[in-house]
Design a protein around this motif. Structure first.
Motif, short mmCIF file in Angstrom:
data_model
loop_
_atom_site.label_atom_id
_atom_site.label_comp_id
_atom_site.label_asym_id
_atom_site.label_seq_id
_atom_site.Cartn_x
_atom_site.Cartn_y
_atom_site.Cartn_z
N GLY A 1 -4.04 -5.83 7.81
CA GLY A 1 -2.78 -5.55 8.49
C GLY A 1 -2.65 -4.09 8.89
N LEU A 2 -3.13 -3.19 8.02
CA LEU A 2 -3.07 -1.76 8.32
C LEU A 2 -3.95 -1.41 9.52
CD1 LEU A 2 -2.05 1.06 7.54
CD2 LEU A 2 -4.01 1.25 5.98
N ILE B 1 -3.83 -6.73 3.13
CA ILE B 1 -3.06 -5.55 3.49
C ILE B 1 -3.89 -4.58 4.33
CG2 ILE B 1 -1.95 -3.48 2.53
CD1 ILE B 1 -0.95 -5.27 0.24
N ALA B 2 -5.17 -4.43 3.97
CA ALA B 2 -6.06 -3.54 4.74
C ALA B 2 -6.23 -4.06 6.17
CB ALA B 2 -7.41 -3.43 4.04
N ALA C 1 2.69 0.71 7.36
CA ALA C 1 1.93 1.55 8.28
C ALA C 1 2.86 2.50 9.03
CB ALA C 1 1.16 0.70 9.28
N HIS D 1 3.11 -10.48 4.74
CA HIS D 1 2.08 -11.50 4.83
C HIS D 1 2.47 -12.74 4.02
CE1 HIS D 1 -0.37 -8.46 6.78
NE2 HIS D 1 -0.12 -7.64 5.77
N GLU E 1 -0.13 -9.20 14.33
CA GLU E 1 -0.81 -10.08 13.38
C GLU E 1 -1.06 -11.43 14.05
OE1 GLU E 1 -1.79 -9.35 10.19
OE2 GLU E 1 -1.18 -7.32 10.63
N THR F 1 1.98 -4.93 4.22
CA THR F 1 1.33 -3.76 4.81
C THR F 1 2.39 -2.76 5.26
OG1 THR F 1 -0.61 -4.98 5.59
CG2 THR F 1 -0.11 -2.90 6.69
N ARG G 1 4.67 -5.09 7.47
CA ARG G 1 4.13 -6.39 7.88
C ARG G 1 4.07 -7.28 6.64
NH1 ARG G 1 -0.17 -5.86 12.80
NH2 ARG G 1 1.00 -4.31 14.02
N ASN H 1 0.85 -1.20 0.00
CA ASN H 1 0.00 0.00 0.00
C ASN H 1 0.88 1.25 0.00
OD1 ASN H 1 0.54 -0.97 2.80
ND2 ASN H 1 -0.51 0.91 3.40
#
Length: 260
Positions: free
Chosen positions: A249-250, A246-247, A179, A224, A259, A177, A222, A71
């Protein structure tokens, strides 16, 4: 004091970049297999100068090449990702024309494309060439930056690259992700996120200047579970699943949760 520190950081960044430009030219000509080593060193130094601490959760895929799907929030994403893993970024064509930044991007082997759907297909050959050389590629499938809280829809056209093969196996795709979860050890809010997130038509230079006057930032990456295109019925399904992962994780990163 903040003004003086900001000027010092700008001068230090320019000096740091200047020190590495010539060695990178030499590496590209004489030792191309090491072409990502100096860019990673540069990004590590840049994060240090910008007071950005990068926390890594999970394990980056070790398969080469890997398509890392991430992202997009800010110009700051580049040094954060570049510090953690080696590879080529995919950036909009306009970046190549930016003074100073455009030249540095070329030295890092950035792949420039326009944001139109036909252009993604046109530049697929450029990306494929990098993959055949074993280069990882970093892709921001939103096509633009978000506000750092909620991501935008992933464009399935960007996942055409996932249909490539590394030998007999489909290309490994790893959702990541990104963030910006804390500033000065306090959780980010929608208000403070504007200091980091670079969205819309906001002027880049003024945004960078405001950022330099802010506090220390914690950025999280992060990693995944990697996937391949053969796990999905279509690129559209793959894009939607990567967006969902991803969303999720965010959301967890921005609320201080690990997680599962």
């Amino acid at each position: 004091m903040t003004f003086i520190r900001s000027l010092f950081v700008i001068a230090a960044v320019l000096l740091w970049a200047g020190i590495l430009v010539l060695p990178q030219f030499i590496v590209l000509m004489a030792m191309p297999k090491h072409r990502y080593t100096l860019p990673q060193i540069f990004h590590r130094g840049l994060c240090r100068l910008l007071r950005v601490q990068v926390e890594i959760h999970g394990t980056p895929a070790q398969n080469k090449p890997t398509l890392f799907v991430i992202n997009h929030i800010s110009w700051l994403d580049i040094p954060v990702v570049g510090k953690a893993i080696k590879g080529s970024f995919v950036a909009k064509q306009e970046v190549a024309k930016y003074p100073f930044i455009g030249r540095l991007s070329r030295l890092q082997q950035t792949i420039f494309i326009s944001r139109s759907r036909p252009s993604v297909k046109t530049h697929k050959d450029d990306m494929q060439e990098h993959l055949e050389q074993g280069d990882n590629i970093f892709l921001f499938p939103e096509g633009t930056s978000s506000n750092g809280i909620v991501i935008q829809n992933f464009k399935s056209a960007y996942f055409a690259l996932a249909e490539s093969h590394a030998g007999d196996a489909p290309l490994t795709v790893q959702p990541v992700t990104l963030a910006y979860s804390m500033m000065d050890n306090l959780m980010m809010t929608r208000g403070t996120m504007g200091i980091v997130a670079w969205v819309g038509d906001e002027n880049l230079l003024s945004h960078v200047w405001d950022f330099l006057k802010s506090g220390k930032i914690t950025a999280e990456l992060r990693f995944h579970k990697p996937v391949t295109i053969d796990q999905y019925d279509s690129r559209k399904d793959m894009a939607a699943d990567c967006q969902r992962v991803i969303a999720h994780g965010l959301s967890r990163a921005m609320t201080g949760r690990p997680e599962f």
